[in-house]
Design a protein around this motif. Structure first.
Motif, PDB file in Angstrom:
ATOM      1  N   GLN A  20     -12.887   0.591  -2.156  1.00 44.94           N
ATOM      2  CA  GLN A  20     -11.785   1.143  -1.351  1.00 44.94           C
ATOM      3  C   GLN A  20     -10.419   0.979  -2.033  1.00 44.94           C
ATOM      4  N   ARG A  21     -10.452   0.604  -3.284  1.00 45.01           N
ATOM      5  CA  ARG A  21      -9.215   0.359  -4.029  1.00 45.01           C
ATOM      6  C   ARG A  21      -8.243   1.541  -3.963  1.00 45.01           C
ATOM      7  N   ASP A  22      -8.743   2.730  -4.225  1.00 52.06           N
ATOM      8  CA  ASP A  22      -7.848   3.891  -4.241  1.00 52.06           C
ATOM      9  C   ASP A  22      -7.350   4.222  -2.833  1.00 52.06           C
ATOM     10  N   HIS A  23      -8.240   4.067  -1.847  1.00 52.93           N
ATOM     11  CA  HIS A  23      -7.834   4.314  -0.465  1.00 52.93           C
ATOM     12  C   HIS A  23      -6.707   3.348  -0.066  1.00 52.93           C
ATOM     13  N   LEU A  24      -6.884   2.065  -0.372  1.00 54.43           N
ATOM     14  CA  LEU A  24      -5.862   1.066  -0.018  1.00 54.43           C
ATOM     15  C   LEU A  24      -4.551   1.355  -0.748  1.00 54.43           C
ATOM     16  N   THR A  25      -4.666   1.774  -1.976  1.00 55.11           N
ATOM     17  CA  THR A  25      -3.464   2.083  -2.748  1.00 55.11           C
ATOM     18  C   THR A  25      -2.760   3.313  -2.180  1.00 55.11           C
ATOM     19  N   GLN A  26      -3.567   4.294  -1.710  1.00 53.10           N
ATOM     20  CA  GLN A  26      -2.951   5.471  -1.087  1.00 53.10           C
ATOM     21  C   GLN A  26      -2.227   5.107   0.204  1.00 53.10           C
ATOM     22  N   ASP A  28      -0.797   2.319   0.758  1.00 49.22           N
ATOM     23  CA  ASP A  28       0.430   1.648   0.315  1.00 49.22           C
ATOM     24  C   ASP A  28       1.413   2.644  -0.302  1.00 49.22           C
ATOM     25  N   ALA A  29       0.907   3.747  -0.850  1.00 47.97           N
ATOM     26  CA  ALA A  29       1.802   4.776  -1.402  1.00 47.97           C
ATOM     27  C   ALA A  29       2.647   5.398  -0.298  1.00 47.97           C
ATOM     28  N   ALA A  30       2.059   5.491   0.910  1.00 50.32           N
ATOM     29  CA  ALA A  30       2.775   6.146   2.011  1.00 50.32           C
ATOM     30  C   ALA A  30       3.928   5.294   2.528  1.00 50.32           C
ATOM     31  N   ILE A  31       3.744   3.973   2.578  1.00 49.48           N
ATOM     32  CA  ILE A  31       4.785   3.139   3.205  1.00 49.48           C
ATOM     33  C   ILE A  31       5.189   1.946   2.335  1.00 49.48           C
ATOM     34  N   GLY A  32       4.731   1.910   1.085  1.00 48.44           N
ATOM     35  CA  GLY A  32       5.064   0.777   0.226  1.00 48.44           C
ATOM     36  C   GLY A  32       5.255   1.233  -1.209  1.00 48.44           C
TER      37      GLY A  32
END
Ligand code: ADP
Ligand code: MG
Length: 210
Positions: A20-26, A28-32
């Motif tokens: 789920q690495r890419d999902h979690l990073t996405q 975080d891309a939205a709000i971090g």
């Protein structure tokens, strides 16, 4: 639950974080700053290596090593927060070779207390606390009502998932996402999402170990 279950938990957590690495990073891309999945994947990969080489023999030692490694390997807010959570849980388990449900509940409550002492987030601030706090409460409640391991852990994970989903409508008041103010509304908090994944790995490891 003995040390093998805890080692299996951390290994399963590393696997799901990797998946789920890419999902979690996405998220975080939205709000971090788009690094949460990268941070945790690096950290849990290091944890798996540390557990393989140090081979901790008690549940508490497994969790303490996990926390110490996360603190040293993960930059960003989540490293110290997760690291503290695992170290506090490990300390709560002490030297016991076998952990029962009430002991695990105390460890999770200590983990939550550690996160809140370090990060000062309350429920509703749109952080990992919004997954960990309801999960811990649901777990303790299930145990008090006489639930066995599988049902108590199912309650833990369901509450974590519901708590993570509930962060979508929240405005962030802590961490990097708080800089966005009202624009943080409408996105799931990445740390709440990863907490639900990590607790899901605990449920799966306990189920497989029975
Ligand atoms: P950074 O924000 O430094 O880039 P990460 O992206 O790895 O670190 O982690 C972000 C997550 O950390 C957030 O989604 C949130 O769940 C959690 N977090 C940030 N600040 C706090 C805090 N003060 N208390 C609890 N959790 C927090
Ligand atoms: Mg980030």
């Amino acid at each position: 639950m003995r040390a093998e279950v805890f080692r299996a938990w951390i290994t399963a957590a590393a696997t799901v974080i990797g998946e789920q690495r890419d999902h979690l990073t996405q998220l975080d891309a939205a709000i971090g700053d788009a690094d949460h999945g990268i941070n945790l994947d690096r950290g849990f990969t290091a944890v798996v290596g540390a557990i393989e080489s140090a081979a901790p023999v008690t549940p508490g030692a497994v969790l303490t090593l996990t926390g110490t490694t996360l603190i040293s390997k993960v930059g960003g807010a989540s490293g110290p927060l997760y690291g503290t959570a695992f170290r506090r849980a490990g300390r709560a388990l002490g030297d016991a070779a076998d952990v029962d449900l009430p002991g695990l509940a105390v460890a999770l409550e200590d983990a939550l207390a550690g996160v809140q002492q370090l990060g000062a987030a309350r429920e509703g601030d749109k952080t990992m606390v919004d997954a960990l706090a309801p999960a811990t409460a649901a777990f303790s409640k299930a145990i008090a009502e006489g639930a066995q391991t599988a049902d108590a852990l199912a309650a833990l994970v369901e509450a974590a998932q519901a708590g993570a989903a509930a962060t979508i409508s929240m405005q962030a008041l802590k961490g990097r996402a708080s800089y966005l103010g009202p624009r943080s509304v409408g996105h799931e908090d990445p740390g709440a999402a990863s907490t639900a994944l990590i607790l899901g790995a605990l449920r799966d490891a306990a189920r497989a170990g029975q």
